[in-house]
Write an enzyme that holds these catalytic residues in place. Structure first.
Site, PDB file in Angstrom:
ATOM      1  N   ARG A 143      -2.654  -2.106  -3.367  1.00 52.85           N
ATOM      2  CA  ARG A 143      -3.831  -1.265  -3.158  1.00 52.85           C
ATOM      3  C   ARG A 143      -3.722  -0.069  -4.118  1.00 52.85           C
ATOM      4  NH1 ARG A 143      -5.083   3.128   1.350  1.00 52.85           N
ATOM      5  NH2 ARG A 143      -7.198   3.569   0.670  1.00 52.85           N
ATOM      6  N   ASN A 160       0.880  -1.168   0.000  1.00 52.03           N
ATOM      7  CA  ASN A 160       0.000   0.000   0.000  1.00 52.03           C
ATOM      8  C   ASN A 160       0.917   1.216   0.000  1.00 52.03           C
ATOM      9  OD1 ASN A 160      -1.783   2.027   0.567  1.00 52.03           O
ATOM     10  ND2 ASN A 160      -2.670   1.059   2.379  1.00 52.03           N
TER      11      ASN A 160
END
Ligand code: AMP
Length: 396
Positions: A89, A10
């Protein structure tokens, strides 16, 4: 432990969170984050069952941070070999991405087409993808989008009442965020209630530093409070949420502010922080409010009131309510906000079980309403597990 693990990444503009996850059960073998990238203070923190290590990585960029993570992983016997996929992500998938996608050169080009919709987030996400593809060229990489879950919203929910050409020519519409969290929580709510997800009508409140609410019917998003950007809707930690759209114009014309200054107010100086003048952190606000800090008390009142109104309005697209679900740092821990919201929504038949409310904190899942009326659940979210499962689907 499974023989195949997934690396979940992420990436923010100056930070990078990672986790190595067993996608079959959600167990995290290692996780951590690199912070202050491209500065002299850049550092990597790694947590495992053996404890926490902090490694200085001065001036490291995303690529070097990922290489440093690999070095740490290599010190654990046989671990690198078990990583069979990488899940990334990605904040904004625009209208191009309705589900998670295997990344190839064509996908990267499409991701770039969405960059203008999330200029603070998507470029960093792409940077992370490119760096990870260099380090792991032979593994499948999957992009998992915050917006994808909400692509089932009907036009009446996602088109703004603006000139239609702004949507058609420039993609100005409501997209919604926190989709990966909603997907997980919706599935878990069905498990908790012992019912089939396809028959459930739920309103889910994901309350973190950024907060949103979604109406989910049969596992599909019908509407949500965030819009084109993650600012619309309820009160956030530092973002204002929905306000009169003419306020920015007023600030520019009457207070001689530049658009940059206005933007700084709307994104970084509003919400819980703006009202309280103290903090964006709900815990600190609750402590100050308990000590009679009046603006913190007001911040909590506005937060709960606006949240209750948003939840009630999101029952409209469902036409019924089986469960209200709380998740995110505030939703999973603030007994005060949950209690206050449920009290204000008593007209929907919601009734708080005070003892259960006190019990469901720090990762404890459960029902916090009495048996009468719709269920109110607390479900700790697990976006990393969703990303890992989506990425694992592409393991050859
Ligand atoms: P997240 O972005 O999901 O990590 O959530 C962060 C928010 O959760 C912050 O506003 C925290 O203050 C809040 N939070 C975490 N623990 C508690 C707690 N025990 N009571 C109230 N708020 C909390």
């Amino acid at each position: 432990m499974s023989e195949s693990l997934v690396l979940v990444l992420n990436c923010g503009s100056s930070s990078l969170k990672f986790a190595i996850i067993d996608h079959t059960c959600g167990a995290e073998v290692l996780h951590g984050q690199a912070e202050r990238l491209e500065s002299a203070e850049a550092s990597l923190t790694v947590k495992s069952a053996d404890g926490k290590t902090n490694i200085p990585i001065a001036n490291a960029n995303h690529s070097r941070a990922i290489s440093e993570i690999v070095k740490v992983v290599q010190r654990v016997d046989g671990l690198v070999e078990k990583i069979k996929a990488v899940g990334h992500r990605v904040v904004h998938g625009g209208e191009l991405f309705h589900k998670s996608m295997l990344i190839n050169d064509a996908t990267i080009t499409q991701l770039r087409e969405c960059e203008h919709l999330a200029p603070l987030h998507n470029p960093a996400n792409i940077l992370g993808i490119e760096a990870a593809r260099e380090v792991f060229p032979d593994l499948p990489h999957t992009a998992v989008f915050d917006t994808a879950f909400h692509q089932t919203m009907p036009s009446k929910a996602c088109i703004y009442p603006l000139p239609y050409d702004l949507y058609k020519d420039h993609g100005i519409r409501r997209y919604g965020f926190h989709g990966t969290s909603y997907r997980y929580v919706s599935q878990q709510a069905a498990v908790e209630l012992g019912r089939d997800e396809s028959e459930l009508a739920t309103v889910i409140a994901h309350l973190g530093n950024g907060a949103s609410v979604a109406a989910v019917d049969g596992g599909k998003s019908q509407d949500t409070s965030m819009g084109m950007t993650p600012n619309e809707g309820v009160v956030h930690g530092t973002r204002c949420g929905s306000i009169d759209p003419s306020i920015p114009e007023y600030l520019v014309q009457n207070l001689n502010m530049s658009m940059d200054e206005v933007s700084d107010i709307l994104w970084k100086k509003s919400g819980l922080l703006g009202i309280s003048g103290l903090s964006n952190d709900c815990r600190s606000i609750e402590e100050a409010a308990a000590g009679d800090h009046e603006l913190s008390q007001l911040a909590l009142e506005i937060y709960s009131y606006r949240l209750a109104k948003e939840i009630a309005s999101l029952v409209v697209p469902l036409g019924r309510l089986d469960a209200l679900v709380f998740t995110g740092g505030i939703g999973e821990n603030s007994t005060l906000i949950r209690g206050e919201v449920i009290r204000q929504l008593g007209f929907l038949g919601l009734e708080l079980d005070a003892a259960a409310n006190e019990r469901c904190i720090r990762g404890q899942q459960g029902r916090i309403s009495t048996e009468s009326g719709p269920a109110v659940l607390v479900i700790p979210t697990n976006e990393e597990l969703m990303i890992a499962q989506d990425a694992a689907a592409f393991i050859a």
